[in-house]
Scaffold this motif. Structure first.
Motif, PDB file in Angstrom:
ATOM      1  N   LEU A 179      -0.731   2.829  -3.097  1.00 36.06           N
ATOM      2  CA  LEU A 179      -1.859   3.052  -2.105  1.00 36.06           C
ATOM      3  C   LEU A 179      -2.579   4.803  -2.232  1.00 36.06           C
ATOM      4  O   LEU A 179      -1.831   5.078  -1.686  1.00 36.06           O
ATOM      5  CB  LEU A 179      -2.340   2.175  -1.259  1.00 36.06           C
ATOM      6  N   SER A 181      -4.489   7.770  -1.408  1.00 31.35           N
ATOM      7  CA  SER A 181      -5.309   7.710   0.351  1.00 31.35           C
ATOM      8  C   SER A 181      -5.022   8.608  -0.139  1.00 31.35           C
ATOM      9  O   SER A 181      -4.841  10.103  -0.348  1.00 31.35           O
ATOM     10  CB  SER A 181      -5.021   7.800   1.242  1.00 31.35           C
ATOM     11  N   GLU A 184       0.186  11.018   3.253  1.00 31.02           N
ATOM     12  CA  GLU A 184       1.042   9.421   3.096  1.00 31.02           C
ATOM     13  C   GLU A 184       1.414   8.873   4.299  1.00 31.02           C
ATOM     14  O   GLU A 184       1.439   7.450   4.317  1.00 31.02           O
ATOM     15  CB  GLU A 184       2.615  10.408   1.979  1.00 31.02           C
ATOM     16  N   PRO A 186       0.718   6.140   6.383  1.00 34.17           N
ATOM     17  CA  PRO A 186      -0.310   4.549   7.054  1.00 34.17           C
ATOM     18  C   PRO A 186      -1.475   4.645   7.855  1.00 34.17           C
ATOM     19  O   PRO A 186      -1.965   3.711   7.013  1.00 34.17           O
ATOM     20  CB  PRO A 186       0.435   4.105   7.484  1.00 34.17           C
ATOM     21  N   VAL A 193      -9.043   1.280   3.383  1.00 32.55           N
ATOM     22  CA  VAL A 193      -7.613   1.533   3.191  1.00 32.55           C
ATOM     23  C   VAL A 193      -5.958   1.934   3.805  1.00 32.55           C
ATOM     24  O   VAL A 193      -5.571   1.141   3.986  1.00 32.55           O
ATOM     25  CB  VAL A 193      -8.259   2.987   2.506  1.00 32.55           C
ATOM     26  N   LYS A 194      -6.570   2.265   5.203  1.00 30.73           N
ATOM     27  CA  LYS A 194      -5.972   1.444   6.020  1.00 30.73           C
ATOM     28  C   LYS A 194      -5.493   0.068   6.122  1.00 30.73           C
ATOM     29  O   LYS A 194      -4.763  -0.302   6.967  1.00 30.73           O
ATOM     30  CB  LYS A 194      -6.582   2.023   7.966  1.00 30.73           C
ATOM     31  N   ASN A 197      -3.179  -0.852   3.439  1.00 34.69           N
ATOM     32  CA  ASN A 197      -1.969  -0.452   3.601  1.00 34.69           C
ATOM     33  C   ASN A 197      -1.350  -1.489   4.504  1.00 34.69           C
ATOM     34  O   ASN A 197       0.100  -2.173   4.039  1.00 34.69           O
ATOM     35  CB  ASN A 197      -1.600   1.765   3.928  1.00 34.69           C
ATOM     36  N   MET A 201       2.406  -3.842   3.467  1.00 32.52           N
ATOM     37  CA  MET A 201       3.722  -3.562   3.940  1.00 32.52           C
ATOM     38  C   MET A 201       3.865  -4.953   3.268  1.00 32.52           C
ATOM     39  O   MET A 201       5.144  -5.426   3.754  1.00 32.52           O
ATOM     40  CB  MET A 201       3.799  -3.533   5.260  1.00 32.52           C
ATOM     41  N   PHE A 207       6.255  -2.084  -2.341  1.00 37.24           N
ATOM     42  CA  PHE A 207       5.363  -1.314  -1.820  1.00 37.24           C
ATOM     43  C   PHE A 207       5.518   0.092  -1.844  1.00 37.24           C
ATOM     44  O   PHE A 207       6.204   0.176  -0.718  1.00 37.24           O
ATOM     45  CB  PHE A 207       4.140  -2.235  -0.851  1.00 37.24           C
ATOM     46  N   GLY A 209       4.385   3.148   0.046  1.00 39.28           N
ATOM     47  CA  GLY A 209       2.915   3.260   1.167  1.00 39.28           C
ATOM     48  C   GLY A 209       2.255   3.803  -0.014  1.00 39.28           C
ATOM     49  O   GLY A 209       1.413   3.698  -0.909  1.00 39.28           O
ATOM     50  N   ASN A 210       1.562   5.799   0.819  1.00 35.31           N
ATOM     51  CA  ASN A 210       0.290   5.638   0.027  1.00 35.31           C
ATOM     52  C   ASN A 210       0.299   7.226  -1.119  1.00 35.31           C
ATOM     53  O   ASN A 210       1.722   7.255  -0.527  1.00 35.31           O
ATOM     54  CB  ASN A 210      -0.655   6.924   1.546  1.00 35.31           C
TER      55      ASN A 210
END
Lengths: 334, 334
Positions: A179, A181, A184, A186, A193-194, A197, A201, A207, A209-210
């Motif tokens: 994702l 962002s 890195e 969350p 975006v938060k 995230n 999950m 996934f 992570g960012n």
């Protein structure tokens, strides 16, 4: 996996180098791939470009008009009955073709495809997926411009449909998702975006992570390679246009120091958008591939390859199945 | 214009190459500029780096602790009474220094500067302005990471304070402003950007409309050079980190073809962040310059030059004056 011989409609009149490069690319593809190719556009202009030794798997469907590159989507939509772009999309709707490729007005293409083909069941908003030339290999970035304001749920759906594309067309089993962002952790990012995230999950995807802007050229974060990068269409569009423009600038700066053009060109092959073909519009029924306006014959050939591969693997149907499975799982039925 | 001899506090312990490169950069600046430089940090480590021939305009203020690069801002804030970063910022608050420069933990720097120095009257949210190395010359990009979710009004304020910086520190009279979006037409963009476009048309600035990702490397749109590019801190941060990472990747690709390192390095000088110095935190009282974590001595020298120039021109006071003038004009008083 549905294996069928794909029929691909090509907008012969769309793009900065149309119709010459489009027809040349279609000829390359007709000789290279087991697919039927339909050139849609002004027959009087297309026929002479085909030459005498035309492969049997290429033919022309006449359309008298074309869509100017700068025409507003609403106007292009009204005139779509007689334009090469409109007729090519309609062939997918009627089942006369499985896929449509155009290097023409992308806003018009998006609007016409949405209205004529409609979205796959369960899709909130279709997204444009760009295959990004990263150092570690092609990486899918979506959305690259179809949706400027996105909810967290929509970003999750982009991840899901991007994964189907990475599996089917790039051949990546269990694709890894990042994702985009600004850190890195969350908790880094804007509000949407938060939230995305947290949803990713629990989305049943691989996934990772960012990911950050610095990870994009490599196609990998510190946690490993990334196959699918998710962002809203505003950020995706800004980044893609920047990427297209910054590489030639750097090459120019280095060329001014006397480095030969051939050396620079061969080094930049890795980053050439032409090698990765067009950008699929994911989430509409059938297969729609948006090729770059500046497409050369090679870029068109590769876009047709992407279209053929999408049809052969049943990519569009897989998107529908994946969404239905997920909906069923969430209701505890599966 | 307020002309005074600037006193600049430098966080000697912050940055990947601290304290050696920080002290070396401070020595370069002390010899080059008419400013007093205060190295804040562990005296036992700093003193040996100064050597025997120390310029008279450089001195040490001892601070026993330092802020780790990965420490959370809230923790750094609690410990700020004894850290080199905290003490350096406090010197600006107390008037013992006019400016503070740190290449350390930027999240901690932002938090400590906001809490200790407070914002200029009329500022909703301070922004980080990065001086972007564009082909046509340095371009101010803000916000580059302090504010991830921004309103249209906040984007307009970023434009306003970015213009003061471009005038005072880059010497651009009547700076041109571009709003980063996904098309040049005012109706292109996400909801906030479209609203900001309309507001900027009436803001009394030299607004040149939207700019796109492709315009950033050149620092110009089709309508001419752009001095100040406005975007939210999410987009700004993604673009900046991407820029930092894509240039070395392209240089690596070209280097693999046998092009000499010296040639590549000289070509890339134009894009070297070190030449543009640090990123000012605009909107807080006093002058705070965020230097890159990887800063070399040259980058630190240039960041100190930016700090000195900001103090000499009275940049921070001008921001307050400009906002007050605007508020008065809007009330019909001026």
């Amino acid at each position: 996996m549905t294996e069928k011989r794909p029929i691909i409609a090509v907008d012969a009149m769309g793009g900065d180098n149309a119709p010459a490069e489009i027809v040349a690319g279609a000829l390359l593809a007709a000789r290279a791939y087991d697919a039927d190719i339909v050139l849609v556009g002004d027959e009087a202009q297309i026929q002479p470009l085909l030459g005498i030794d035309t492969p049997t798997n290429i033919r022309i469907v006449h359309a008298p008009d074309s869509v100017p590159m700068d025409q507003h989507a609403s106007q292009a939509l009204r005139r779509s009955g007689t334009t090469s772009l409109g007729v090519a999309v309609s062939m997918v709707k009627s089942g006369d073709a499985d896929a449509v490729v155009s290097a023409g007005n992308s806003g018009a293409f998006l609007a016409i495809a949405l209205i004529k083909l409609r979205t796959i069941e369960g899709i909130a908003r279709p997204a444009i997926a760009t295959v990004w030339p990263a150092l570690k290999g092609p990486t899918v970035l979506l959305d690259s411009g179809a949706n400027v304001d996105c909810s967290a749920d929509e970003l999750v759906q982009f991840a899901r449909i991007g994964c189907v594309y990475a599996e089917d067309v790039l051949g990546r089993p269990n694709p890894s998702v990042g994702l985009l962002s600004i850190g890195e952790e969350p908790e880094k990012g804007n509000a949407v975006v938060k939230e995305a995230n947290a949803l990713l999950m629990q989305a049943g995807l691989n996934f990772q992570g960012n990911v950050e802007g610095r990870d994009l050229p490599l196609g990998a974060s510190e946690r490993g390679p990334i196959d699918v990068v998710v962002c809203d269409g505003f950020v995706g569009n800004v980044i893609l246009k920047f990427y297209e423009s910054v590489a030639p600038m750097i090459v120019k700066l280095i060329g001014e120091k006397g480095v030969s053009h051939d050396v620079l060109e061969s080094a930049m092959e890795t980053l050439d958008y032409a090698t990765t073909g067009g950008a699929p519009l994911l989430g509409v029924k059938g297969v729609s591939i948006i090729a770059h306006g500046k497409s050369s014959s090679t870029a068109i050939r590769n876009a047709l390859h992407v279209a053929a591969r999408s049809v052969e693997t049943g990519m569009s149907a897989h998107i529908g199945q994946r969404l239905a499975q997920r909906a069923a799982a969430q209701q505890g039925v599966a």
